[in-house]
Write a protein that holds these residues in place. Structure first.
Motif: not given
Length: 248
Positions: A9-10, A35-38, A55-58
């Protein structure tokens, strides 16, 4: 040529990793990013890349959820988890989810190249990877790498303060230009862009997990000027912090 997909997401991490992949000189090609998981899940299901860096947090779907989906959508894809959180619990869960590797940000070029070479040997055992740098050249760069690593750690600990590149350079006994060059080589982005990415990531965490006002978010993310904070946030994320909060 191995295909690579990047989910983070960064935006600065995505751009930096693309540059680092190119600098390895290995036969890999970035075929997509999100920039996002979906979005990442849908595109990976179609592209079926050889390697995914996530990344883990998205938003939308986190990296560990994405890892599970990739196992079903593209079982031959190797997933490398990248995270700014050196949390062993995340590493354990990633390993249980059949992640190929877990790398803590900032990603060092040597770690990245080692992972890629291992995957290349597994997928294309007949393909020989490029030789490592000459030993003499490597030794010559050891001190520079050490300085860059120390500077990065110090930046990560103090990015909410007004950190001066010239002060950092003086602390490590090098010129500001030299330290700037070393940091750019290590991070794949400029010093100021890296500080900005850390601050905006902090702002996004505060917006997502607290009920602070935007003025408070700005101050706790290293920005005393709310309007400047809004301008920077919008430049990095493409939307204002208020709209970002509404979309969560």
């Amino acid at each position: 040529m191995l295909t690579v997909y990047i989910a983070d997401d960064e935006v600065w991490v995505v751009l930096g990793l693309q540059k680092q992949l190119k600098k390895t000189g290995l036969a890999v090609k970035v075929v997509g990013s999100a920039n996002n998981g979906l979005t990442a899940r849908d595109e990976i299901g179609k592209l079926k890349p050889d390697i995914v860096f996530t990344d883990i947090r998205m938003p939308g779907e986190n990296g560990l959820e994405l890892l599970k989906d990739i196992g079903e959508l593209s079982p031959d894809t190797r997933v490398v988890i990248i995270s700014g959180y050196a949390d062993f619990a995340y590493a354990q869960e990633a390993i249980r989810g059949n992640a190929y590797e877990y790398i803590v940000k900032p990603i060092h070029e040597e770690d990245l190249k080692n992972v890629l070479e291992r995957i290349i040997k597994e997928i294309n055992p007949e393909q020989t990877s490029e030789e490592n740098q000459e030993e003499v050249k490597q030794i010559a760069h050891e001190s520079a790498v050490s300085i860059a690593d120390k500077a990065i750690l110090e930046i990560q600990e103090n990015y909410l303060k007004d950190i001066s590149l010239s002060v950092l350079a003086e602390e490590y006994g090098v010129s500001a230009a030299s330290l700037s060059s070393q940091l750019k080589e290590k991070l794949g982005m400029t010093y100021s862009d890296y500080v900005t990415s850390l601050r905006i990531q902090k702002a996004k965490e505060l917006i997502s997990t607290t009920s602070l006002s935007m003025q408070e978010v700005a101050e706790q993310s290293g920005y005393s000027d709310y309007f400047y904070f809004t301008k920077v946030f919008k430049k990095v994320e493409g939307i204002s912090p208020s709209k970002y909060k509404k979309e969560l």
